[in-house]
Design a protein around this motif. Structure first.
Motif, PDB file in Angstrom:
ATOM      1  N   LEU A  58       9.198 -73.019  18.073  1.00 23.89           N
ATOM      2  CA  LEU A  58       9.010 -74.074  19.073  1.00 23.89           C
ATOM      3  C   LEU A  58       8.524 -73.527  20.407  1.00 23.89           C
ATOM      4  O   LEU A  58       8.964 -73.935  21.474  1.00 23.89           O
ATOM      5  CB  LEU A  58      10.327 -74.847  19.279  1.00 23.89           C
ATOM      6  N   ASP A  59       7.586 -72.588  20.321  1.00 23.22           N
ATOM      7  CA  ASP A  59       7.108 -71.964  21.560  1.00 23.22           C
ATOM      8  C   ASP A  59       5.752 -72.478  22.011  1.00 23.22           C
ATOM      9  O   ASP A  59       5.249 -72.063  23.055  1.00 23.22           O
ATOM     10  CB  ASP A  59       7.076 -70.441  21.431  1.00 23.22           C
ATOM     11  N   GLY A  60       5.131 -73.349  21.234  1.00 22.01           N
ATOM     12  CA  GLY A  60       3.858 -73.927  21.650  1.00 22.01           C
ATOM     13  C   GLY A  60       2.746 -72.919  21.816  1.00 22.01           C
ATOM     14  O   GLY A  60       1.824 -73.128  22.602  1.00 22.01           O
ATOM     15  N   GLY A  61       2.826 -71.810  21.076  1.00 25.77           N
ATOM     16  CA  GLY A  61       1.802 -70.771  21.188  1.00 25.77           C
ATOM     17  C   GLY A  61       2.015 -69.827  22.353  1.00 25.77           C
ATOM     18  O   GLY A  61       1.146 -69.017  22.676  1.00 25.77           O
ATOM     19  N   CYS A  62       3.200 -69.906  22.988  1.00 23.79           N
ATOM     20  CA  CYS A  62       3.504 -69.052  24.145  1.00 23.79           C
ATOM     21  C   CYS A  62       4.566 -68.035  23.739  1.00 23.79           C
ATOM     22  O   CYS A  62       5.741 -68.380  23.625  1.00 23.79           O
ATOM     23  CB  CYS A  62       4.013 -69.879  25.312  1.00 23.79           C
ATOM     24  N   ASP A  63       4.156 -66.809  23.507  1.00 20.15           N
ATOM     25  CA  ASP A  63       5.136 -65.766  23.200  1.00 20.15           C
ATOM     26  C   ASP A  63       5.803 -65.247  24.465  1.00 20.15           C
ATOM     27  O   ASP A  63       6.962 -64.849  24.444  1.00 20.15           O
ATOM     28  CB  ASP A  63       4.474 -64.602  22.452  1.00 20.15           C
ATOM     29  N   SER A  64       5.042 -65.228  25.575  1.00 22.07           N
ATOM     30  CA  SER A  64       5.572 -64.754  26.853  1.00 22.07           C
ATOM     31  C   SER A  64       4.994 -65.603  27.974  1.00 22.07           C
ATOM     32  O   SER A  64       3.826 -65.997  27.917  1.00 22.07           O
ATOM     33  CB  SER A  64       5.202 -63.286  27.097  1.00 22.07           C
TER      34      SER A  64
END
Length: 560
Positions: A58-64
């Motif tokens: 559930l990160d929306g393509g955001c690892d950081s």
């Protein structure tokens, strides 16, 4: 693109992973590794890089995700009191890291979706609680709150997306998706700068090999004064000084300013006066009207009678002057060639660490600066550093000093990490440790409780060893997300020690007398699993870990 770079990079990452105890899988480590390289010039500590990792479900393509205001890292606990000069730069950096050999459209498409959902200020963050994880939502909330608080400062927005893989080729369709992402964000923030950078194996390898410059030459306007050929007082042309403080891309060398305890204060009275001095067209030289800059160095050697080579320069006083010089010439590049004025510099090579700290304190204590910003110059922190060093641990009192020397993460203890462990154990506040990593030492009463009432160096050392041991154990669990590991870490630390000691109000003497061998991996694992279970039962997110109530559930667990 080089196939060799791809092969070498994979071998490099494998070796680095084997030397790092903090990550349970190489894919998790790749997220940290790529973020560290991308943010290399930001001068973040390993803990700061790690705290920005929000991926795994559930990160929306955001690892950081990282937020910077004028190149300073912004965390949720500092937003309430944040301020900035007009025309400051608020920069959001989002990184997707995939240990694959290709760039996929899906990652950029996810960025398009999450940007439309969470950067659109007409939509509420709470509407997406089932779609994105808590840490992602918190990162975007921090951006919104910061931007809203600074709206009257006319902050300039930058959004930088980095997609890092081991790929050597980039398909045109992915580039097209990136252009659509830029257009979407500009539709929300028309004046924003939006960049999408694809970090391939060649780029990542080059980033790794790039050395943060620590040996720089500085030209003088005239022959310097030097009573001992070690310390120097000199006039430096403003053009030479500008070139000294910027890198090849024209950005401020942030590493030069890490030891300056006073952040850039923007357009206050002092800085407005400096700016006005720079804009003057009369015959007054700049150094007549300015107190100058103090630079500390580990070594300073004359190349000739008007040029000095400085090793590890640290600008410990003169940040405001330096930033106003940077701002002035960044906006007036053509003025560099005709500039004839000078700034006064003091270049000092301290004899020892105590002398270094005294210089930093003295040069920054002449105006009203919050005492908390000078904490690491207190003698206790130098004593902790020396005590740890004699026992194979390295207290990172000087941010990234030991990291730049090549010390392994397992050997290093950050100032914030030690404070988080101390407040967890002795003040029974793991919620503070989780929620306020940047502001823990600001409160005078808390600081005195942790560092002045307890001045036993062996206790600090034992707390650090226990904290690192439990951190290693928690991070070794591949089933936990990075956010979950951060959420439960300090609760596990508290619960393990309380369980071993069979008491909940722990004192420094308890730690001093503790049999360190009694804190076994089996006990840590058992407590960790029980803490995690309770954490998940009550919601399993950052709000739970940062709440004052959660410690009661842990105490109830210990009573069973």
């Amino acid at each position: 693109m080089s196939k060799n770079a791809q092969i070498l990079l994979e071998n490099l990452i494998e070796q680095e992973f084997q030397n790092n105890d903090n990550y349970s899988s190489i894919s998790d480590y790749f997220e940290f590794f790529s973020a560290s390289q991308i943010l290399k010039n930001q001068g973040l500590s390993d803990d700061e890089v790690d705290n920005g990792i929000v991926g795994k479900g559930l990160d929306g393509g955001c690892d950081s995700i990282y937020l910077f205001l004028n190149n300073l890292l912004i965390t949720p606990d500092v937003v309430e009191h944040i301020s900035a000069p007009k025309d400051s730069i608020l920069e959001m950096i989002i990184i997707q890291s995939k240990k694959t050999t290709s760039f996929g459209e899906d990652a950029v498409m996810k960025w398009k979706t999450i940007s439309g959902n969470l950067l659109d200020l007409s939509k509420t963050i709470t509407a997406f609680t089932t779609r994105y994880n808590t840490d992602v939502l918190e990162a975007f909330t921090t951006f919104r709150n910061t931007y809203t608080r600074l709206i009257t400062s006319r902050v300039k927005l930058k959004f930088r997306f980095y997609y890092a893989t081991l790929a050597s080729e980039l398909h045109p369709n992915v580039i097209q998706q990136a252009e659509e992402l830029k257009d979407n964000i500009r539709g929300l923030f028309p004046n924003a700068v939006v960049d999408v950078t694809f970090v391939d194996s060649d780029t990542l390898f080059d980033m790794y090999n790039a050395v943060i410059e620590n040996r720089v030459n500085l030209r003088f306007a005239d022959i310097p004064i030097s009573p001992n050929q070690k310390n120097y007082v000199a006039l430096v042309d403003l053009k030479s000084y500008f070139n000294f403080i910027v890198d090849n891309e024209g950005n401020v060398r942030k590493s030069f300013f890490d030891s300056n305890v006073r952040d850039y204060q923007g357009k206050n009275n002092v800085n407005s006066s400096i700016s006005e001095t720079l804009h003057r067209t009369d015959n007054n030289d700049f150094w007549w009207l300015n107190n100058g800059v103090t630079v500390l160095a580990s070594e300073a050697t004359l190349v000739n009678n008007r040029e000095l080579q400085i090793v590890n320069p640290e600008i410990v006083n003169g940040l405001q002057t330096s930033m106003e010089i940077y701002n002035y010439f960044s906006e007036n590049r053509e003025a560099l060639e005709s500039e004839k004025r000078s700034v006064l510099l003091r270049i000092i090579v301290p004899d020892n660490e105590e002398s270094r700290d005294q210089i930093i304190f003295a040069t920054n204590n002449q105006t009203n600066i919050p005492k908390a910003t000078l904490r690491v110059t207190d003698p206790i922190h130098l004593q902790i550093e020396m005590y740890f060093k004699s026992r194979g641990l390295f207290y990172d009192r000087r941010k990234n000093y030991y990291k730049n020397q090549g010390r392994k993460p397992a050997e290093m203890v950050g100032v914030s990490f030690l404070a988080q462990c101390l407040i967890t154990i002795f003040l029974k506040k793991p919620d503070y440790a989780r929620a306020r990593p940047s502001t823990l030492l600001n409160d005078e009463k808390t600081y005195n409780e942790l560092y002045k009432k307890n001045n036993d160096l062996e206790v600090f050392y034992r707390v650090a060893v226990l904290g690192k041991k439990i951190q290693k154990n928690v991070r070794s669990v591949s089933d936990y997300s990075p956010a979950e590991k951060s959420d439960i870490l300090y609760y596990v630390l508290y619960a393990v020690i309380a369980d071993v000691l069979n008491k909940k109000n722990i004192t420094p003497s308890d730690i001093k007398d503790l049999d360190m061998d009694s804190v076994t991996d089996a006990i840590i694992e058992n407590i960790r699993n029980r803490v995690y279970e309770i954490y998940k039962q009550h919601g399993g997110n950052g709000r739970v870990a940062k709440s004052a109530e959660f410690i009661q559930y842990i105490d109830n667990m210990l009573n069973e």
